[in-house]
Every structure is written in C-alpha cells, then in structure tokens.
Design an enzyme around this catalytic site. Structure first.
Site, mmCIF file in Angstrom:
data_model
loop_
_atom_site.group_PDB
_atom_site.id
_atom_site.type_symbol
_atom_site.label_atom_id
_atom_site.label_comp_id
_atom_site.label_asym_id
_atom_site.label_seq_id
_atom_site.Cartn_x
_atom_site.Cartn_y
_atom_site.Cartn_z
ATOM 1 N N ASP A 1 -3.602 -3.114 2.141
ATOM 2 C CA ASP A 1 -3.290 -2.875 3.549
ATOM 3 C C ASP A 1 -3.511 -1.398 3.834
ATOM 4 O OD1 ASP A 1 -2.432 -3.409 6.160
ATOM 5 O OD2 ASP A 1 -0.381 -2.779 5.683
ATOM 6 N N ASP B 1 4.760 -2.349 4.948
ATOM 7 C CA ASP B 1 3.397 -2.251 4.446
ATOM 8 C C ASP B 1 3.193 -3.059 3.161
ATOM 9 O OD1 ASP B 1 2.744 -0.538 6.544
ATOM 10 O OD2 ASP B 1 3.399 1.224 5.423
ATOM 11 N N GLU C 1 -7.985 -6.974 5.369
ATOM 12 C CA GLU C 1 -8.025 -7.532 6.715
ATOM 13 C C GLU C 1 -9.333 -7.166 7.408
ATOM 14 O OE1 GLU C 1 -3.949 -7.917 9.018
ATOM 15 O OE2 GLU C 1 -4.077 -5.952 8.073
#
Length: 410
Positions: free
Chosen positions: A184, A352, A270
């Site tokens: 992330d 996170d 992502e």
C-alpha cells in the site's frame, strides 16, 4: 527491447548541429500539425502520413532547403510521432496534439538508423554528427533500433538507446500465498507492506522548497531576454533536476530491494487513479512528490525481468474500509483516521497495514478464482459454493476470510 541512457559531451561544433536537429524536428512536427488542421477544416478529411511525407520532400526542394542540413530520417520520425499522437488521441489515451515550443524545458529528436556506438573509444556517432564523447557506463549486446537525443532544461545532453537484445523475460513463478506481500502506498509513509514494514516518505521536493524559492526569486528579478536571466533559469532547472534525480534513485533502490533482493515472489498493489488524485489541490503537490506512478512502473518491469508476479486489484475495492480480521466494512474512512477499532471483532488496526493486508487477500482471491462467483451472493452462501465448485482449499491463503472480504467488497 531495453533502453540505455548515456550522458553526452558534445563539443561546440557538435552542439550546434544537435541544436539544428532539435529546431528542424520541432519545425516539421509543428508544420505537419498545422497542415493537418488546415486540411481538415477545408475538406473535412484527415491528411495521411504519406501525403505529409510527399509535401515535406517537395518543400525541401523549394522553400525550405535548410532542412537538408539535418538527418532526413529524423524529420520523418517527427511525422511518425505526430501520427502516433493522433492515434492515441482517437483511442482516448491522450489529449489533442499540441504545438511544440521552442523554449520548452526538454528538447529531443530521434535517429532511427545509421547510429554506431563504440565502447572502446567511448563515442556515439550519429548521422551528420560523428564521434560524440559519451559516458558509456553500461555495456549492452544486441541490435540498436532507435537513438533519441535529448537536452535537459539544465543544458545536459543525453542519448537514450533502444536495443533489441533478443532476450525473453523469464517465466513468472507460481503464485504462492505464503510468498505473497500486499503493498500500500501513502503520503506519511511512502510504502507499507502486509508484513507490517513501513518505508518513510523522503519528501524530496518539500525539503528543497526553500532553496527552490530562493532561486526562483532571483529569476523573477532578472530582465526578460537577458543573459543573466538565461543563466538563472538554468540554476532553477538544476534544483528541479537534483530533486528528480534523488527521487528516481530512491525509487530504483526500493524496487530493487523488493523485486531482486527479497524472497517474495508475488506483489499485490492497487490500480490507483493518480490523475484523479492530483486534482485535489490540497494534496496534489504531496502526491506528485512521492511519485507513486513511477514507483509502480519501475516495480512492474523489474518483476517481469526477475520472473516475479505483480497483481493489481481494482481501484474501487475498499481496502481501507474492510477489517482484515472479520471482514466488517465501515461506511466511511476519512484520511484523518490512521487507526480504527472494528465494531464487530474489536480489533485495533493500523489503517495502512490493514489496507496492505486486504490488498494481498483481494489479489489472492482474484488470482486463485475465489472472487469470480461472489459478486451478488451472501457471504455464507458464497464461501460454501465457491469452495465446492472450485475444489479449492481456502485455508491455503490465510483462513476463510479472503472470500468473505471479496463478498463484502461487492
């Protein structure tokens, strides 16, 4: 295809010839764009690249004989670049082509043929320009396809050599859940993985804003068109260049640590809408400073070169809103919330790290086929139906929470 970038050190005569190539290539690009726009307004039809080539050849013999001083293949490459720009525009990949500026920061032209590189003498020979001294710090083997000559805003010259080395990428390894890590990205920390490790954001631009402001203030006091203003403009460009070089060096080291030095074989990230994110005027500078897009691009090709996997999940998957412990989905999750307690299982999670774990589970569910049939089914029914239909052992990639998360995400 691999590209190698080398620093060039042309002498005064060679620099003049390179500048002529910059100017002529830019002129041909702008001339062709103007011709296409005028022809479309008159006839309602597009002007083909072949028609532009015929007009260019005729123009070199009549009103533009000075174009003969430069490499003709470079001029044809400008027409090819314009044709590609229009192709990308009609595909929806780019905006309508714009005219190139004479005093823009970067200047470039291409040499598709007749380029030789000598590692023994440390020189690069181009059409019309022979024996340019270069820092050939990385040898290569293969056929040279195209060489792009560039001049940076700070006045440095570079050669980007595209080489066909005839080397295929290794076959990616099998996706193993125990060797899969979710990644992330953020602003407080540049990178957070599903194992709980965090990499600080170096904030290269923010730490250099004072020096940049000083140089820009000096630039604003210089008279326009003066030699002093040109010199000060290069000093401002040097500050920007140093920031960009430090940022790119940091990204190269971080991606090498992940894709080359670690034992992890699969990374999950992502698919971020970075263009949409930078429209936020409060966070745009910070997002551009951390350079997520460059990081993901470099990580992508390094994973391909080393036989590792890079899995991307959809940008609308609620990685931050879902509790990784039980699959509970929160209604909202503002950026100010850095830690939150799940009201279902009372698990206190770091925002996170929880997102990185969810990214890993989403990616594994997609890659192993556990999220194909759960788009409109209840959680309990989807888990049992998916496991029986696929014949898969759900516990092999982290208990039964991955299908549950995939179901709650939809």
């Amino acid at each position: 295809m691999r590209a190698y970038k080398y620093r060039l050190y042309p002498n005064q005569e060679q620099r003049v010839l390179i500048e002529k190539h910059f100017g002529c290539s830019r002129h041909v690009y702008n001339w062709a764009l103007s011709e296409k726009e005028a022809h479309y307004k008159e006839t309602g039809k597009s002007l083909s690249k072949r028609d532009l080539q015929d007009k260019l050849v005729s123009s070199k013999k009549t009103d533009k004989p000075w174009l003969k001083e430069v490499n003709s293949q470079s001029l044809l490459a400008s027409l090819a670049n314009l044709d590609k720009a229009f192709s990308n525009f009609f595909k929806g990949l780019a905006k309508f082509p714009r005219f190139k500026k004479k005093y823009a920061g970067w200047q470039s032209y291409q040499c598709p043929q007749h380029v030789s590189i000598s590692f023994d003498s440390g020189t690069v020979s181009l059409p019309k320009i022979k024996g340019i001294k270069a820092k050939l710090h990385r040898p290569f083997s293969g056929k040279v396809k195209t060489v792009t000559i560039k001049r940076s805003p700070s006045g440095k010259y570079f050669a980007s050599v595209l080489v066909d080395d005839d080397i295929s990428d290794p076959v990616p390894t099998v996706i193993e859940p125990e060797n899969t890590v979710g990644l992330d990205v953020g602003l407080n920390h540049m990178l957070i993985d599903s194992q709980g490790n965090k990499t600080d954001n170096p904030r290269f631009l923010k730490n250099s804003l004072h020096r940049l402001a000083v140089e820009q203030k000096k630039l604003s006091r210089k008279q326009k068109g003066s030699t002093g203003r040109a010199k000060q403009k290069r000093k401002v460009a040097v500050v920007h260049e140093r920031i960009a070089n430090r940022r790119y060096d940091f990204i190269q080291k971080e991606t090498a640590r992940l894709a080359i030095k670690s034992h992890v074989t699969t990374f999950a990230v992502e698919d971020l809408n970075i263009k949409g994110m930078v429209k936020n005027r409060k966070l745009s500078r910070a997002i551009q400073d951390v350079s997520w897009g460059t990081f993901l691009s470099v990580l992508d090709y390094k994973c391909r070169w080393n036989g590792k996997n890079l899995i991307r999940i959809g940008r609308f998957r609620p990685s931050s809103k879902v509790c990784n412990g039980c699959g509970y989905k929160a209604e909202s999750m503002p950026l100010s919330v850095r830690e939150w307690e799940c009201p279902s299982c009372h698990n206190l999670a770091d925002r996170d790290i929880n997102a990185a774990m969810n990214i890993r589970d989403f990616a594994l569910a997609d890659s192993l086929g556990h999220s194909d049939c759960v788009k409109s089914s209840p959680v309990e029914r989807s888990v049992s139906a998916d496991s029986t239909a696929k014949g898969a052992d759900i516990s092999q990639y982290g208990s039964q929470k991955a299908p549950t998360i995939a179901a709650s995400a939809t």
